[in-house]
Design a protein around this motif. Structure first.
Motif, PDB file in Angstrom:
ATOM      1  N   SER A  57       0.797  -1.217   0.000  1.00 22.60           N
ATOM      2  CA  SER A  57       0.000   0.000   0.000  1.00 22.60           C
ATOM      3  C   SER A  57       0.834   1.273   0.000  1.00 22.60           C
ATOM      4  CB  SER A  57      -0.953   0.009   1.201  1.00 22.60           C
ATOM      5  OG  SER A  57      -0.222   0.064   2.412  1.00 22.60           O
ATOM      6  N   ALA A  58       2.086   1.194   0.490  1.00 24.89           N
ATOM      7  CA  ALA A  58       2.931   2.387   0.538  1.00 24.89           C
ATOM      8  C   ALA A  58       3.856   2.499  -0.674  1.00 24.89           C
ATOM      9  CB  ALA A  58       3.768   2.375   1.822  1.00 24.89           C
ATOM     10  N   LEU A  59       3.678   1.623  -1.659  1.00 22.69           N
ATOM     11  CA  LEU A  59       4.593   1.564  -2.791  1.00 22.69           C
ATOM     12  C   LEU A  59       4.011   2.232  -4.029  1.00 22.69           C
ATOM     13  CD1 LEU A  59       5.790  -2.148  -2.528  1.00 22.69           C
ATOM     14  CD2 LEU A  59       6.876  -0.121  -1.561  1.00 22.69           C
ATOM     15  N   ASP A  60       4.910   2.768  -4.858  1.00 26.64           N
ATOM     16  CA  ASP A  60       4.498   3.221  -6.176  1.00 26.64           C
ATOM     17  C   ASP A  60       4.033   2.015  -6.985  1.00 26.64           C
ATOM     18  OD1 ASP A  60       5.190   5.824  -5.590  1.00 26.64           O
ATOM     19  OD2 ASP A  60       7.242   5.604  -6.340  1.00 26.64           O
ATOM     20  N   PRO A  61       3.081   2.188  -7.898  1.00 26.39           N
ATOM     21  CA  PRO A  61       2.519   1.046  -8.632  1.00 26.39           C
ATOM     22  C   PRO A  61       3.563   0.178  -9.329  1.00 26.39           C
ATOM     23  CG  PRO A  61       1.169   2.980  -8.983  1.00 26.39           C
ATOM     24  CD  PRO A  61       2.370   3.450  -8.211  1.00 26.39           C
ATOM     25  N   GLU A  62       4.626   0.790  -9.861  1.00 26.91           N
ATOM     26  CA  GLU A  62       5.607  -0.016 -10.599  1.00 26.91           C
ATOM     27  C   GLU A  62       6.458  -0.884  -9.682  1.00 26.91           C
ATOM     28  OE1 GLU A  62       7.459   4.198 -10.323  1.00 26.91           O
ATOM     29  OE2 GLU A  62       5.474   3.296 -10.549  1.00 26.91           O
ATOM     30  N   LEU A  63       6.406  -0.657  -8.358  1.00 26.04           N
ATOM     31  CA  LEU A  63       7.197  -1.445  -7.420  1.00 26.04           C
ATOM     32  C   LEU A  63       6.397  -2.568  -6.777  1.00 26.04           C
ATOM     33  CD1 LEU A  63       9.057   1.475  -5.594  1.00 26.04           C
ATOM     34  CD2 LEU A  63       9.873   0.108  -7.523  1.00 26.04           C
ATOM     35  N   VAL A  64       5.090  -2.571  -6.994  1.00 21.27           N
ATOM     36  CA  VAL A  64       4.224  -3.547  -6.331  1.00 21.27           C
ATOM     37  C   VAL A  64       4.576  -4.971  -6.742  1.00 21.27           C
ATOM     38  CG1 VAL A  64       1.854  -4.408  -6.199  1.00 21.27           C
ATOM     39  CG2 VAL A  64       2.315  -1.960  -5.943  1.00 21.27           C
ATOM     40  N   GLY A  65       4.806  -5.184  -8.025  1.00 22.33           N
ATOM     41  CA  GLY A  65       5.011  -6.530  -8.541  1.00 22.33           C
ATOM     42  C   GLY A  65       6.176  -7.255  -7.907  1.00 22.33           C
ATOM     43  N   GLU A  66       7.282  -6.553  -7.642  1.00 21.74           N
ATOM     44  CA  GLU A  66       8.457  -7.226  -7.100  1.00 21.74           C
ATOM     45  C   GLU A  66       8.221  -7.711  -5.668  1.00 21.74           C
ATOM     46  OE1 GLU A  66      11.268  -3.533  -5.650  1.00 21.74           O
ATOM     47  OE2 GLU A  66      10.965  -3.775  -7.813  1.00 21.74           O
ATOM     48  N   VAL A  67       7.419  -6.977  -4.909  1.00 22.75           N
ATOM     49  CA  VAL A  67       7.101  -7.415  -3.552  1.00 22.75           C
ATOM     50  C   VAL A  67       6.123  -8.587  -3.584  1.00 22.75           C
ATOM     51  CG1 VAL A  67       6.078  -6.732  -1.354  1.00 22.75           C
ATOM     52  CG2 VAL A  67       7.581  -5.153  -2.587  1.00 22.75           C
ATOM     53  N   LEU A  68       5.102  -8.498  -4.428  1.00 23.28           N
ATOM     54  CA  LEU A  68       4.138  -9.596  -4.527  1.00 23.28           C
ATOM     55  C   LEU A  68       4.814 -10.874  -4.999  1.00 23.28           C
ATOM     56  CD1 LEU A  68       0.972  -7.837  -5.995  1.00 23.28           C
ATOM     57  CD2 LEU A  68       1.658  -8.160  -3.609  1.00 23.28           C
ATOM     58  N   ALA A  69       5.802 -10.756  -5.885  1.00 24.28           N
ATOM     59  CA  ALA A  69       6.531 -11.934  -6.355  1.00 24.28           C
ATOM     60  C   ALA A  69       7.273 -12.608  -5.205  1.00 24.28           C
ATOM     61  CB  ALA A  69       7.508 -11.540  -7.465  1.00 24.28           C
ATOM     62  N   ALA A  70       7.837 -11.811  -4.294  1.00 27.62           N
ATOM     63  CA  ALA A  70       8.542 -12.383  -3.147  1.00 27.62           C
ATOM     64  C   ALA A  70       7.573 -13.148  -2.248  1.00 27.62           C
ATOM     65  CB  ALA A  70       9.247 -11.282  -2.362  1.00 27.62           C
ATOM     66  N   VAL A  71       6.368 -12.603  -2.050  1.00 24.97           N
ATOM     67  CA  VAL A  71       5.378 -13.284  -1.222  1.00 24.97           C
ATOM     68  C   VAL A  71       4.894 -14.551  -1.914  1.00 24.97           C
ATOM     69  CG1 VAL A  71       3.167 -13.061  -0.025  1.00 24.97           C
ATOM     70  CG2 VAL A  71       4.705 -11.089  -0.191  1.00 24.97           C
TER      71      VAL A  71
END
Length: 280
Positions: free
Chosen positions: A200-214
């Motif tokens: 929720s605190a990330l810019d949209p282009e950074l969301v994918g890399e965090v979701l991939a880790a999860v």
């Protein structure tokens, strides 16, 4: 799963035919108030080993408070929480039947079994990435520094940050900081991971890399409870999705069932508003 406003679940979860696993997380009759407002109302929930449970719902429905009670970052008023069979926060006196708060030492030891990643990254700015990750294992679990650093480097490789061990948080993007926070939580070898709106605190282009880790953690069999507003992510990662509203679990089910054929009007209305803006 039966539809219920109390969110009651059985104490063991059948995750495949003829295969029943003992729950890693057991919550029974959980209640929490902030003054006159009851934000959790008789929540009961079981999460089996290796299961990924995603919690969705509108703002103010109690999702974050639920996670914070599991880790005793918020005191809860009634009910019980156990992780891997051990109570969190309170025990019942066998002689009097009264609920007694556990000693701080026991609470700290219980928290070691729970990893939590927040909306904000909460990294120590004066420590580099490697130091952020090894601090708790060395200080709390008394792990040898070389062993802790070796494990930290393995975790950094897992989240795609092998080249950032010596960097300080200020030099990392928000997505990189959040992945470091995930590695830091995993360094304590928790029994269960809790994720609270980690994008929720990330810019949209950074969301994918965090979701991939999860998602990688899910593939590796980590037990997780994930609060998110990312519906596509919820569908991809969840074994079960819970919908919360006004402090209760309104409905729960498999991802495709709950997202595309919800049984309650409240969930249908929520998803319709969501789908008017996004696509699942």
């Amino acid at each position: 799963m039966a539809d219920t406003s109390s969110g009651a679940s059985s104490s063991a979860i059948e995750v495949a035919p003829n295969r029943v696993l003992r729950p890693i997380l057991e919550i029974t009759g959980l209640r929490k108030r902030f003054g006159a407002l009851e934000v959790l109302r008789d929540i009961s929930l079981s999460v089996a080993s290796g299961e990924v449970v995603v919690v969705i719902g509108p703002s103010g429905s109690g999702k974050t408070t639920l996670l914070r009670c599991i880790n005793l970052l918020e005191e809860y008023d009634r009910g019980s929480i156990a992780v891997d069979g051990e109570p969190i926060g309170y025990r019942i006196d066998e002689r009097t039947g009264r609920r007694l708060r556990m000693p701080e030492r026991d609470i700290a030891r219980a928290r070691e079994r729970i990893g939590m990643v927040f909306q904000s990254f909460n990294l120590f700015p004066h420590m580099n990435v490697l130091q952020n990750i090894v601090s708790a294992p060395i200080r709390v679990r008394r792990i040898d520094r070389r062993q802790a650093e070796a494990r930290a480097l393995e975790l950094l490789a897992m989240v795609g940050l092998s080249d950032k061990a010596a960097e300080y948080p200020v030099r990392l993007s928000g997505g990189q900081q959040q992945r470091v926070a995930i590695a830091r939580a995993l360094a304590m070898d928790p029994k269960i991971m809790l994720f609270d709106e980690v994008t929720s605190a990330l810019d949209p282009e950074l969301v994918g890399e965090v979701l991939a880790a999860v998602q990688q953690l899910a593939r590796d069999g980590m037990t997780m409870v994930v609060v998110t507003h990312e519906m596509s992510f919820a569908r991809d990662i969840a074994d079960r999705i819970l919908f919360m509203d006004e402090g209760v679990i309104v409905e729960e089910g498999k991802p495709d069932q709950l997202l595309f054929a919800p049984r309650t009007e409240r969930v249908r209305a929520f998803l319709k508003r969501y789908n008017d803006r996004y696509r699942i």
